[in-house]
Design a protein around this motif. Structure first.
Motif, short mmCIF file in Angstrom:
data_model
loop_
_atom_site.label_atom_id
_atom_site.label_comp_id
_atom_site.label_asym_id
_atom_site.label_seq_id
_atom_site.Cartn_x
_atom_site.Cartn_y
_atom_site.Cartn_z
N LEU A 100 0.86 -1.19 0.00
CA LEU A 100 0.00 0.00 0.00
C LEU A 100 0.89 1.24 0.00
O LEU A 100 2.06 1.17 0.36
CB LEU A 100 -0.90 0.00 1.23
CG LEU A 100 -1.96 -1.10 1.28
CD1 LEU A 100 -2.79 -0.98 2.55
CD2 LEU A 100 -2.87 -1.05 0.06
N PHE A 101 0.31 2.38 -0.40
CA PHE A 101 1.08 3.62 -0.42
C PHE A 101 0.98 4.26 0.97
O PHE A 101 -0.09 4.71 1.37
CB PHE A 101 0.54 4.55 -1.51
CG PHE A 101 0.49 3.90 -2.87
CD1 PHE A 101 1.59 3.21 -3.36
CD2 PHE A 101 -0.64 3.98 -3.65
CE1 PHE A 101 1.56 2.61 -4.61
CE2 PHE A 101 -0.69 3.38 -4.91
CZ PHE A 101 0.41 2.69 -5.39
N PRO A 102 2.09 4.31 1.71
CA PRO A 102 2.00 4.68 3.14
C PRO A 102 1.63 6.14 3.38
O PRO A 102 1.18 6.48 4.46
CB PRO A 102 3.42 4.40 3.66
CG PRO A 102 4.29 4.43 2.46
CD PRO A 102 3.45 3.96 1.31
N HIS A 103 1.80 7.00 2.36
CA HIS A 103 1.52 8.42 2.57
C HIS A 103 0.06 8.77 2.30
O HIS A 103 -0.35 9.91 2.46
CB HIS A 103 2.42 9.28 1.68
CG HIS A 103 2.20 9.04 0.21
ND1 HIS A 103 2.36 7.81 -0.38
CD2 HIS A 103 1.82 9.88 -0.78
CE1 HIS A 103 2.10 7.91 -1.68
NE2 HIS A 103 1.77 9.14 -1.94
N LEU A 104 -0.72 7.79 1.87
CA LEU A 104 -2.12 8.05 1.53
C LEU A 104 -3.04 7.28 2.48
O LEU A 104 -2.68 6.21 2.97
CB LEU A 104 -2.41 7.59 0.09
CG LEU A 104 -1.59 8.25 -1.02
CD1 LEU A 104 -1.95 7.64 -2.36
CD2 LEU A 104 -1.82 9.75 -1.04
N GLN B 157 7.09 -0.33 -4.09
CA GLN B 157 6.16 0.78 -4.32
C GLN B 157 6.03 1.06 -5.83
O GLN B 157 4.95 1.35 -6.32
CB GLN B 157 6.64 2.04 -3.59
CG GLN B 157 6.51 1.94 -2.09
CD GLN B 157 5.06 2.06 -1.64
OE1 GLN B 157 4.35 2.97 -2.05
NE2 GLN B 157 4.62 1.14 -0.80
N GLN B 179 6.26 10.59 -1.05
CA GLN B 179 6.86 9.85 0.07
C GLN B 179 8.27 10.36 0.38
O GLN B 179 8.82 10.08 1.44
CB GLN B 179 6.94 8.36 -0.25
CG GLN B 179 5.60 7.70 -0.35
CD GLN B 179 5.72 6.20 -0.56
OE1 GLN B 179 6.42 5.52 0.17
NE2 GLN B 179 5.04 5.70 -1.58
N ARG B 259 2.34 8.72 9.91
CA ARG B 259 1.75 8.07 8.74
C ARG B 259 2.56 6.86 8.32
O ARG B 259 3.69 6.98 8.02
CB ARG B 259 1.69 9.06 7.59
CG ARG B 259 0.83 10.23 7.97
CD ARG B 259 0.57 11.11 6.77
NE ARG B 259 -0.25 12.23 7.16
CZ ARG B 259 -0.56 13.23 6.35
NH1 ARG B 259 -0.12 13.23 5.11
NH2 ARG B 259 -1.29 14.21 6.76
#
Lengths: 264, 259
Positions: A100-104, B157, B179, B259
């Motif tokens: 998953l995209f951690p910043h979203l 990613q 990121q 986050r």
């Protein structure tokens, strides 16, 4: 078993696919046919080329020879990255490590591809995403960040993210291998629902009982070749190949006590 | 990672506070004991403040221009084509290893004092040349920060983005670069502090910034005690500007860390 959508149209076809990394021959002539609406499980020992097959189907890897067809697209003949990107929009893929995209947030993870690639409006993308979250039973986590979720929850978000592009086909690459035994069940339940709804799925898996339960076809790979393919019954119960019997029983037998009836 | 950062913060905090308190109290005590000195300084403060706005202006413009160009260069450094990669690598290596003062001098003497744009003469003042002289090394450093940040993002990613149908540039824009922000903040802050301190170098090419103003004041007043106090004031001004920026960056880092 996807009896709800009885169809025999071929969606994916591989013919004599060969792929090497340098001198290491990973695929040595793979033939595979997947009908629309079917679930096909690929099982076999590690390093037998299972994940490589999936990556060839969505064009992340390019085989040296052989034919790969998805719908009407000849994947092996795609020349440019743009053409391969067009293919990937039609095929969902879910990875072992979720990615998953951690910043979203969860919702943004699901909507970013439809919004930025397909140009769908935010409202429409959010509405679809919330439907998908309901489907994977995570509607209350829409605004959480991936780091705040358990592995099983992250993997269900990853499945919703793949579905958000409304793919014709979903590839599952050992999606429960990185999960602890307690959360494996919740992820498998989501996949089971999808398969029952008739989503064409190809699963690379070590969950033998799950593969047996949901697949229309099971394929056993070893050393870059498909050793045997057939219905779950033919592979798991009636196979005369001693290698398959020991693999299936060895894994299944060892894992049974951990899972209490959930698909292994 | 976060544990290491916390330790660094713990070490920094009392040091900065003690330094500011000691310096500030020294100056205040001095001015209190010698009230004529305080009065002279008070008279010169607006002039010094005007000089300091120039430092702030130069530093903000230099870091803004440097950041924009640096991000582009950092992405270029990782381009799949050598034609794109090579010029960025050469630029970065040359200007990352050049002293700021040399670049400010070079910018001052290479560029003309005015430019002709569509037949109009546009002045090209020295302070703008100082901006250019500092933006160049800033961009080279930011290119390296950006390149490092991009390379530190797991390849999974990229796989996930490509699997969804993102192109390489779309993956960069929407998945990878966002990121990178968190990872780049601490080195970016260090660079900004170093650029801000570098603005004092502009006094050497005649830009009327804080250090130049302090020189003016010291020459005009001709008092040894005033000279000492005015340069201490310069030190405090730089500290009072850089310290909150560093604290703000730490706050941002903490907020993004969840986050």
């Amino acid at each position: 078993m996807s009896l709800t959508v009885p169809t025999s149209t071929t969606l994916v076809e591989l013919q004599d696919v060969h792929l090497s990394f340098g001198s290491n021959e990973v695929l040595k002539g793979i033939d595979l046919k997947v009908n629309k609406g079917d679930a096909v499980s690929i099982i076999g020992p590690s390093g037998s080329g299972k994940s490589t097959i999936l990556r060839c189907i969505n064009g992340l890897l390019i085989p040296q020879s052989g034919k790969i067809t998805v719908g009407r697209t000849r994947v092996d003949e795609l020349k440019t990255e743009t053409e391969r990107i067009a293919l990937r929009k039609r095929i969902g893929i879910v990875f072992q490590q979720f990615n998953l995209f951690p910043h979203l947030t969860v919702l943004e993870n699901i909507t970013i591809a439809p919004r930025k690639i397909l140009g769908i409006s935010e409202a429409e993308a959010n509405r679809h995403a919330r439907d998908l979250l309901e489907k994977v039973r995570l509607e209350q986590k829409a605004n959480a960040y991936p780091g705040q979720l358990s592995g099983g929850q992250q993997q269900r978000v990853a499945i919703a993210r793949a579905l958000a592009m409304r793919p014709e086909l979903v590839l599952f690459d050992e999606v429960t291998s990185a999960l602890d035994p307690e959360t494996v069940g919740e992820v498998l339940a989501v996949i089971r629902d999808l398969v029952r709804e008739g989503m064409t799925s190809i699963l690379v898996t070590h969950e033998m009982r799950f593969a047996e339960e949901i697949s229309d076809t099971v394929v056993f790979t070893e050393n870059g070749l498909i050793v045997e393919h057939g219905t779950p019954d033919e592979i798991f119960s009636k196979s005369t190949n001693p290698r398959i019997n020991s693999f299936v029983n060895g894994l299944g037998g060892r894992a049974t006590p951990l899972h209490d009836g959930e698909g292994i | 990672m976060s544990i290491v950062l916390k330790q660094e913060r713990a070490k920094q905090l009392p040091f900065g506070g003690i330094f500011a308190a000691v310096l500030g109290l020294t100056v205040i005590a001095w001015l209190f004991l010698n009230q004529s000195l305080g009065q002279v300084l008070l008279e010169w403060l607006p002039y010094l403040a005007k000089g300091f706005t120039m430092n702030v202006l130069i530093s903000i413009l230099a870091i803004a221009i440097g950041t924009l160009i640096g991000i582009v260069l950092g992405v270029m450094e990782l381009a799949p084509f050598a034609v794109v990669r090579a010029p960025a690598l050469v630029y970065v290596q040359i200007f990352r290893n050049a002293p700021h003062l040399v670049l400010i001098f070079a910018a001052t003497y290479i560029f003309p004092f005015e430019l002709v744009i569509f037949g109009n003469y546009v002045p090209f003042p020295d302070w703008v040349k100082a901006v250019v002289g500092l933006a160049i090394p800033a961009s080279a450093h930011i290119a390296e920060i950006t390149r490092g940040a991009i390379q530190s993002i797991p390849t999974a990613q990229w796989d996930a983005a490509q699997g969804l149908g993102f192109s390489r540039s779309q993956s960069l824009r929407w998945i990878i670069l966002p990121q990178c922000i968190k990872r780049s903040l601490p080195p970016w802050m260090n660079l900004y502090a170093s650029i801000t301190m570098g603005t004092a170098l502009a006094s050497l090419v005649g830009v009327h910034e804080l250090l130049h103003s302090a020189n003016d004041a010291s020459t005009a007043v001709q008092r040894t005690d005033f000279t000492v106090v005015v340069y201490l004031t310069v030190l405090i001004a730089f500290f009072l500007f850089c310290y909150p920026v560093s604290r703000f960056t730490q706050y941002l880092e903490r907020r993004l860390a969840s986050r």
